[in-house]
Design a protein around this motif. Structure first.
Motif, PDB file in Angstrom:
ATOM      1  N   PRO A  31       0.837  -1.199   0.000  1.00 39.08           N
ATOM      2  CA  PRO A  31       0.000   0.000   0.000  1.00 39.08           C
ATOM      3  C   PRO A  31       0.875   1.254   0.000  1.00 39.08           C
ATOM      4  O   PRO A  31       2.013   1.224   0.494  1.00 39.08           O
ATOM      5  N   PRO A  32       0.383   2.344  -0.560  1.00 41.25           N
ATOM      6  CA  PRO A  32       1.187   3.576  -0.625  1.00 41.25           C
ATOM      7  C   PRO A  32       1.737   4.024   0.721  1.00 41.25           C
ATOM      8  O   PRO A  32       2.848   4.529   0.801  1.00 41.25           O
ATOM      9  N   HIS A  33       0.947   3.826   1.798  1.00 39.09           N
ATOM     10  CA  HIS A  33       1.441   4.279   3.102  1.00 39.09           C
ATOM     11  C   HIS A  33       2.672   3.495   3.535  1.00 39.09           C
ATOM     12  O   HIS A  33       3.563   4.045   4.181  1.00 39.09           O
ATOM     13  N   HIS A  37       6.160   5.119   4.638  1.00 40.32           N
ATOM     14  CA  HIS A  37       6.820   4.770   5.892  1.00 40.32           C
ATOM     15  C   HIS A  37       8.260   4.315   5.631  1.00 40.32           C
ATOM     16  O   HIS A  37       9.183   4.710   6.350  1.00 40.32           O
ATOM     17  N   LEU A  38       8.451   3.504   4.591  1.00 33.73           N
ATOM     18  CA  LEU A  38       9.794   3.057   4.231  1.00 33.73           C
ATOM     19  C   LEU A  38      10.676   4.250   3.874  1.00 33.73           C
ATOM     20  O   LEU A  38      11.819   4.350   4.326  1.00 33.73           O
ATOM     21  N   PHE A  39      10.156   5.166   3.064  1.00 34.07           N
ATOM     22  CA  PHE A  39      10.903   6.362   2.689  1.00 34.07           C
ATOM     23  C   PHE A  39      11.332   7.146   3.923  1.00 34.07           C
ATOM     24  O   PHE A  39      12.500   7.521   4.072  1.00 34.07           O
ATOM     25  N   ALA A  40      10.395   7.384   4.823  1.00 38.14           N
ATOM     26  CA  ALA A  40      10.677   8.174   6.023  1.00 38.14           C
ATOM     27  C   ALA A  40      11.687   7.473   6.922  1.00 38.14           C
ATOM     28  O   ALA A  40      12.632   8.097   7.427  1.00 38.14           O
TER      29      ALA A  40
END
Length: 92
Positions: A31-33, A37-40
């Motif tokens: 899912p996009p979230h 979360h991975l990016f952050a």
């Protein structure tokens, strides 16, 4: 393996899987979230400060980004020691 030719690669001679074979392979689409979360989390792990990260994510309060995305990182204590040591050696 290095190619000697400078001609573009073509798909001639490739065997493509049948549609039924393609449907048999499960494809996981996060899912996009989860990607957010991975990016952050990776940004924090790479040293992006929490204020910049909060701005990038559109959070008004940097404390929210801290609570949500900062996790214990393997080797973080050693990384911090080295960074502080470099700072003190540079100042000496």
């Amino acid at each position: 393996m290095r190619r000697e030719s400078t001609a573009p690669v073509s798909n001639e001679g490739l065997v493509w899987p049948s549609p039924s074979a393609m449907m048999a392979v499960p494809v996981v689409r996060p899912p996009p979230h989860a990607l957010r979360h991975l990016f952050a989390s990776e940004a924090i792990n790479e040293g992006v400060d929490v204020y910049t990260l909060a701005d990038l994510l559109g959070h008004e309060d940097p404390a929210f980004a801290l609570r949500r995305y900062v996790h214990r990182v393997t080797g973080a204590v050693e990384k911090a020691r080295k960074a502080i040591g470099r700072r003190y050696r540079a100042a000496a």
